[in-house]
Design a protein around this motif. Structure first.
Motif, PDB file in Angstrom:
ATOM      1  N   LEU A 260     114.137 -53.055  -4.583  1.00 37.19           N
ATOM      2  CA  LEU A 260     113.834 -52.762  -3.090  1.00 37.19           C
ATOM      3  C   LEU A 260     112.368 -52.199  -2.873  1.00 37.19           C
ATOM      4  O   LEU A 260     111.831 -52.472  -1.869  1.00 37.19           O
ATOM      5  N   TYR A 263     110.363 -55.204  -2.631  1.00 39.51           N
ATOM      6  CA  TYR A 263     110.282 -55.818  -1.438  1.00 39.51           C
ATOM      7  C   TYR A 263     109.773 -55.064  -0.376  1.00 39.51           C
ATOM      8  O   TYR A 263     109.038 -55.795   0.665  1.00 39.51           O
ATOM      9  N   ARG A 267     106.743 -56.345   2.405  1.00 37.29           N
ATOM     10  CA  ARG A 267     106.701 -56.409   3.802  1.00 37.29           C
ATOM     11  C   ARG A 267     105.854 -55.220   4.187  1.00 37.29           C
ATOM     12  O   ARG A 267     105.766 -55.155   5.529  1.00 37.29           O
TER      13      ARG A 267
END
Length: 583
Positions: A260, A263, A267
């Protein structure tokens, strides 16, 4: 935690040390959190912007935080060692003092191995937890809470992952605690049983060897060891399952956070420095989580150990001294309507309404059949047991009203089966009177015909071994008799003290004892006619009462029961001598 809370009084002298340990530990937690945050600033600042001039101040700050953390760890451990060892020493001293206060009834019920286990293994378990587990239980909770708050503030989705990982840990910990406390108590009780086997095997080695029962005793010890091994393995398996889950859960959480977090960086929700700091902080939680199993195990063992020790501390002494002393003791002993029954068999009285008056300086021989209560009667004078009815007085004062130390300085007892300690012959002799001079020691040895101590390898300074096993039965009795005589008591109790002596030595001891008994009140448990002749008068004990009191010749002529009793004893002695001669 109730048992540990009951022991909080032992922590009071070490409040300052424990407070310093806590401050140093919490400071270390703050620094452990601060270093990753500085790392984040370095990565997102000088490294990302390639500004080397800004790198050195932050690197210096990180170095300072690391050195400070190391200093705090050193200080915590230095203070911790002194405080925890002092705590254990205090508890050990108080436990031993408590065992000395408790009456014969308590020691008759408890196995010596169980008491040894509490004084060694259990106290060590409490020391380990109070010195390590208790502190780190608090520190780890603080570190987990503070680090989780920081992680939630940095990036709340990942912070929730970390917080969610704590739920199964709490659930597993609660299940583990309930089962572990039961099995810990079993292990500690079985350790006490094993210690009892070991202690009895060592003390009774002479009997074991003489009956050729070494293999039988060894099998009993091995069975106890096997039970302890099986229970300990069950404890290990339970701990292993718990610790395995504690290792798996943080590692799974790390994998999820990495995925996570990568990720989030992709982003733009996280900076690389924040991700590094996040993972560093999370990895810093692995030790607090993985150590939780060890700490909880230590906590359960410490609670079980403290409960076992509190069983001793919570036992109230049934024999408590008064506050009186006798200024000029004369040694007038009276038994007034004395009743006695052992606590376990209150409906089976040993003594019933017994009356006996012993004038100052008078010697009374107690004669009775085996099991008639002679030894119990003599034990009531120094309050090794307490009467269940009536009273025992010295110079008109109930012995229960006297200070125990004072009473036992007035009364000295030499037992049929004497106890000698693993110390020198001199220390055994002067146990009841440490200020005795060499001349007084020599006189006591002469009275007891115990001059054999001078022939030992180092004379009076020779260590005679545990229970005096290096000496014969007669030598042990003579040394114990000399110890009793040396105290110069007001009342001298001789509980069949001459039973292991040969006829010649017995005659010498009796001649010397007559001089001692002329100046003191004497109570002599007698089985032989020769011992009876030491006394001024004889008391016949039958069915829990003194049925006849008088001169030996008078009772011999007028009381058939007395005549038969001495005749039976004389026949027994003669038979033993005849067997020895024929052999």
């Amino acid at each position: 935690m109730h048992s540990l809370w009951r022991l909080r009084g032992y922590l009071r002298p070490y409040v300052w040390s424990l407070s310093l340990m806590l401050v140093a530990s919490l400071g270390g937690v703050a620094l452990a959190i601060g270093i990753p945050l500085v790392t984040r600033a370095i990565i997102d600042g000088p490294i990302a912007e390639r500004d080397l001039s800004a790198l050195w101040p932050l690197a210096g700050l990180a170095l300072l935080l690391g050195v400070t953390e190391a200093f705090l760890v050193w200080m915590r451990r230095w203070v911790q060692s002194a405080a925890v060892l002092g705590l254990e020493t205090t508890m050990r001293r108080d436990l031993y003092a408590r065992l000395q206060e408790l009456p014969m009834a308590f020691h008759g019920h408890w196995q010596s191995g169980q008491l040894l286990s509490r004084a060694t293994t259990d106290l060590s378990a409490i020391r380990r937890f109070s010195g390590f587990g208790l502190l780190f239980l608090l520190i780890n909770v603080v570190q987990l809470t503070a680090t989780t708050v920081v992680l939630l503030h940095m990036y709340w989705p990942l912070g929730l992952v970390v917080a969610a990982a704590s739920a199964p840990i709490v659930w597993l910990s609660m299940r583990f605690e309930k089962r572990y406390v039961v099995i810990s108590r079993r292990v500690q009780d079985e350790q006490g049983d094993l210690a009892t086997y070991a202690e009895e095997g060592a003390v009774g080695i002479r009997v074991i060897k003489s009956f050729g029962r070494s293999e039988h005793v060894s099998q009993g010890y091995e069975r106890a060891a096997d039970r302890l091994h099986a229970t300990s393995m069950e404890k290990v398996r339970l701990s292993a399952r718990f610790w395995t889950f504690l290792e798996v859960i943080p590692n799974v959480a790390v994998v999820i956070v990495l995925a996570l977090g990568a990720y989030g960086v992709g982003r733009g929700a996280l900076t690389p420095g924040e991700l590094v700091a996040f993972i560093t902080l999370m990895l810093s939680l692995v030790w607090p989580v993985s150590s939780l199993g060890v700490i909880l195990a230590m906590a359960q063992e410490a609670m079980t150990a403290s409960a076992r020790i509190l069983e001793i501390f919570d036992t109230e002494p049934s024999i408590v001294g008064g506050d009186k002393t006798i200024e000029a003791p004369r040694g007038h002993v009276r038994f007034e309507a004395v009743d006695f029954a052992f606590p376990d068999t209150p409906d089976q009285p040993v003594l019933c309404g017994l009356d006996l008056d012993i004038a100052p300086g008078e010697t009374v021989a107690l004669v009775g059949a085996t099991g008639s209560g002679k030894t119990v009667l003599t034990a009531l004078v120094p309050r090794l047991w307490d009467v269940t009815g009536g009273r025992v007085t010295i110079d008109g004062v109930d012995v229960r009203e006297l200070r125990l130390e004072h009473l036992r300085s007035l009364v000295a007892t030499a037992f049929e089966d004497p106890t000698l300690f693993s110390m020198s012959a001199r220390e055994n002799l002067t146990l009841g009177r440490a200020d005795a001079t060499d001349e007084e020691v020599a006189e006591a040895l002469e009275i007891a015909q115990a001059q054999f101590v001078h022939e030992l390898p180092w004379g009076l300074d020779t260590r005679i071994g545990e229970q005096g096993m290096a000496l014969s039965g007669g030598q042990r009795q003579r040394l114990a008799l000399a110890r009793a005589v040396l105290t110069r008591p007001t009342v001298l109790v001789l509980d069949d003290t001459l039973s292991a002596l040969d006829v010649h030595t017995e005659k010498l001891v009796e001649d010397a004892l007559r001089r001692v008994l002329a100046d003191t009140t004497g109570v002599v448990v007698a089985h032989r006619a020769s011992t009876v002749l030491l006394a001024d008068k004889v008391a016949l004990l039958q069915d829990g009462r003194i049925t006849h009191v008088g001169q030996h010749s008078e009772l011999l002529a007028t009381v058939p029961a007395y005549r038969e009793l001495l005749a039976a004893e004389a026949g027994s002695v003669a038979g033993s001598v005849g067997e020895e001669v024929s052999a």
